[in-house]
Design a protein around this motif. Structure first.
Motif, PDB file in Angstrom:
ATOM      1  N   GLU A  36       0.858  -1.182   0.000  1.00 18.92           N
ATOM      2  CA  GLU A  36       0.000   0.000   0.000  1.00 18.92           C
ATOM      3  C   GLU A  36       0.886   1.222   0.000  1.00 18.92           C
ATOM      4  OE1 GLU A  36      -2.274   3.406   1.790  1.00 18.92           O
ATOM      5  OE2 GLU A  36      -0.426   2.434   2.483  1.00 18.92           O
ATOM      6  N   LEU A  37       0.572   2.188  -0.860  1.00 17.07           N
ATOM      7  CA  LEU A  37       1.328   3.436  -0.920  1.00 17.07           C
ATOM      8  C   LEU A  37       0.390   4.585  -1.231  1.00 17.07           C
ATOM      9  CD1 LEU A  37       2.977   3.867  -4.365  1.00 17.07           C
ATOM     10  CD2 LEU A  37       2.009   1.636  -3.751  1.00 17.07           C
ATOM     11  N   ASP A  38       0.862   5.797  -0.945  1.00 14.59           N
ATOM     12  CA  ASP A  38       0.072   7.011  -1.150  1.00 14.59           C
ATOM     13  C   ASP A  38       0.748   7.865  -2.200  1.00 14.59           C
ATOM     14  OD1 ASP A  38      -1.587   6.729   1.526  1.00 14.59           O
ATOM     15  OD2 ASP A  38       0.518   6.520   2.073  1.00 14.59           O
ATOM     16  N   ILE A  39      -0.058   8.506  -3.055  1.00 17.57           N
ATOM     17  CA  ILE A  39       0.554   9.433  -4.005  1.00 17.57           C
ATOM     18  C   ILE A  39      -0.143  10.793  -3.961  1.00 17.57           C
ATOM     19  CG2 ILE A  39       1.560   7.718  -5.540  1.00 17.57           C
ATOM     20  CD1 ILE A  39      -0.748   8.079  -7.440  1.00 17.57           C
ATOM     21  N   GLN A  40       0.686  11.815  -3.970  1.00 14.18           N
ATOM     22  CA  GLN A  40       0.266  13.208  -4.051  1.00 14.18           C
ATOM     23  C   GLN A  40       0.826  13.797  -5.349  1.00 14.18           C
ATOM     24  OE1 GLN A  40      -1.670  14.881  -1.865  1.00 14.18           O
ATOM     25  NE2 GLN A  40      -1.330  14.103   0.215  1.00 14.18           N
ATOM     26  N   MET A  41       0.442  15.050  -5.641  1.00 14.66           N
ATOM     27  CA  MET A  41       0.851  15.715  -6.868  1.00 14.66           C
ATOM     28  C   MET A  41       1.597  17.001  -6.559  1.00 14.66           C
ATOM     29  SD  MET A  41       0.777  15.412 -10.136  1.00 14.66           S
ATOM     30  CE  MET A  41      -0.347  14.025 -10.120  1.00 14.66           C
ATOM     31  N   THR A  42       2.752  17.179  -7.179  1.00 10.97           N
ATOM     32  CA  THR A  42       3.539  18.388  -6.968  1.00 10.97           C
ATOM     33  C   THR A  42       2.966  19.557  -7.780  1.00 10.97           C
ATOM     34  OG1 THR A  42       5.035  17.964  -8.819  1.00 10.97           O
ATOM     35  CG2 THR A  42       5.615  16.999  -6.681  1.00 10.97           C
ATOM     36  N   LYS A  43       3.538  20.730  -7.554  1.00 12.89           N
ATOM     37  CA  LYS A  43       3.116  21.938  -8.272  1.00 12.89           C
ATOM     38  C   LYS A  43       3.279  21.777  -9.776  1.00 12.89           C
ATOM     39  CE  LYS A  43       3.927  26.946  -8.306  1.00 12.89           C
ATOM     40  NZ  LYS A  43       4.733  28.047  -7.674  1.00 12.89           N
ATOM     41  N   ASP A  44       4.332  21.067 -10.192  1.00 11.05           N
ATOM     42  CA  ASP A  44       4.562  20.854 -11.619  1.00 11.05           C
ATOM     43  C   ASP A  44       4.010  19.514 -12.099  1.00 11.05           C
ATOM     44  OD1 ASP A  44       6.505  19.841  -9.938  1.00 11.05           O
ATOM     45  OD2 ASP A  44       8.183  20.257 -11.264  1.00 11.05           O
ATOM     46  N   VAL A  81       4.108  11.937  -6.644  1.00 10.55           N
ATOM     47  CA  VAL A  81       5.158  11.539  -5.706  1.00 10.55           C
ATOM     48  C   VAL A  81       4.556  10.653  -4.622  1.00 10.55           C
ATOM     49  CG1 VAL A  81       6.696  13.497  -6.105  1.00 10.55           C
ATOM     50  CG2 VAL A  81       4.845  13.721  -4.444  1.00 10.55           C
ATOM     51  N   VAL A  82       5.400   9.814  -4.039  1.00  8.28           N
ATOM     52  CA  VAL A  82       4.944   8.815  -3.071  1.00  8.28           C
ATOM     53  C   VAL A  82       5.088   9.396  -1.665  1.00  8.28           C
ATOM     54  CG1 VAL A  82       5.198   6.444  -2.253  1.00  8.28           C
ATOM     55  CG2 VAL A  82       5.654   6.998  -4.658  1.00  8.28           C
ATOM     56  N   VAL A  83       4.005   9.979  -1.188  1.00  3.37           N
ATOM     57  CA  VAL A  83       4.014  10.598   0.141  1.00  3.37           C
ATOM     58  C   VAL A  83       2.575  10.663   0.644  1.00  3.37           C
ATOM     59  CG1 VAL A  83       3.922  12.959  -0.797  1.00  3.37           C
ATOM     60  CG2 VAL A  83       4.820  12.572   1.500  1.00  3.37           C
ATOM     61  N   HIS A  84       2.398  10.460   1.928  1.00  6.14           N
ATOM     62  CA  HIS A  84       1.062  10.423   2.505  1.00  6.14           C
ATOM     63  C   HIS A  84       0.509  11.812   2.805  1.00  6.14           C
ATOM     64  CE1 HIS A  84      -1.865  10.252   5.839  1.00  6.14           C
ATOM     65  NE2 HIS A  84      -2.283   9.146   5.251  1.00  6.14           N
ATOM     66  N   ASP A  85       1.254  12.618   3.534  1.00 12.81           N
ATOM     67  CA  ASP A  85       0.717  13.883   4.060  1.00 12.81           C
ATOM     68  C   ASP A  85       0.678  14.954   2.984  1.00 12.81           C
ATOM     69  OD1 ASP A  85       0.941  12.384   6.329  1.00 12.81           O
ATOM     70  OD2 ASP A  85       2.127  13.845   7.461  1.00 12.81           O
ATOM     71  N   TYR A  86      -0.410  15.733   2.998  1.00 15.06           N
ATOM     72  CA  TYR A  86      -0.507  16.887   2.109  1.00 15.06           C
ATOM     73  C   TYR A  86       0.433  17.990   2.591  1.00 15.06           C
ATOM     74  CZ  TYR A  86      -2.972  20.139  -1.035  1.00 15.06           C
ATOM     75  OH  TYR A  86      -3.302  21.027  -2.021  1.00 15.06           O
TER      76      TYR A  86
END
Length: 240
Positions: free
Chosen positions: A36-44, A48-53
């Protein structure tokens, strides 16, 4: 019936820095069936694989993932203060993770986080990137994201992470949801399990520690456990 698969939550996050390659590799060594993994989106618009906003807990920087470019994000180190100061890893891009994963082929539970909500183009690109990956499903607290995933890729499994607002008696009103993910503390109860069965939704439960009695005799609708302790859950399963 085959046993529920064991997914390592953010990798083997009880023993290594969450969502890091070390955590994912250790999870496999501990006999996890999936990751299980989390993905967020960068400004560009790089996933990326990171949980916290907000990155404060993980990096010490009080900033949102979507407010930083990938270059800015890569300059940060992850981990507790001492670790990140001297040897903390950088946050993985999703592409870096997939490059590593291509050598393993283990099932993936990819949780789509809030930075995708207003970013339909990035969501489309991310889903399309995953279409040829076997044994993958997308999970989220955000129904609209999962609805769009199902529209883009009807054959990819979607899993809604249950909240107190979910009406379990109207799961049939969510045709774009295949599976319910739920916290075992609140929802591993006959009422909710039977509701999923009636409405043809499978279940996975998280916050599993390995000492739960039902691991050895799960409800017929349970297809997975999500845990920080995959080796303990697997040992419990082997006792059957």
């Amino acid at each position: 019936m085959s046993r529920p698969l064991v997914f390592a939550h953010r990798g083997a996050s009880a023993y290594a820095i969450e969502n890091s390659l070390d955590a994912f590799q250790l999870a496999l060594e501990l006999q996890s069936d999936g990751l299980e993994l989390d993905i967020q989106m960068t400004k560009d618009q790089i996933p990326v694989v990171v949980h916290d906003y907000n990155l404060r807990r993980l990096t010490g920087k009080n900033a949102l993932v979507s407010d930083l470019t990938l270059k800015e994000l890569k300059s940060l180190k992850v981990g507790k203060l001492f670790i990140r100061r001297f040897r903390g890893p950088a946050i993985l891009t999703f592409e870096e993770f997939l490059s590593w994963h291509s050598r393993t082929k283990v099932p993936l539970n990819i949780e789509l986080k809030e930075s995708f909500i207003e970013n339909s183009n990035a969501l489309k690109t991310t889903v399309e990137r995953c279409m040829e990956i076997p044994y993958i499903h997308f999970s989220s607290f955000h129904l609209d994201l999962l609805k769009n995933v199902k529209r883009l890729a009807p054959n990819i499994e979607t899993a809604f992470i249950a909240t107190k607002l979910l009406n379990w008696d109207e799961l049939d009103q969510l045709p774009y949801i295949d599976t319910i993910h739920a916290n075992k503390t609140w929802y591993y109860k006959e009422r909710y399990l039977d509701a999923c069965f009636r409405h043809h939704k499978k279940c996975r439960f998280y916050n599993i520690h390995g000492n739960e009695k039902y691991i050895t005799s799960p409800h017929k609708n349970v297809i997975g456990w999500i845990t920080d302790y995959p080796e303990i859950v697997r040992a419990a399963q082997r006792k059957v």
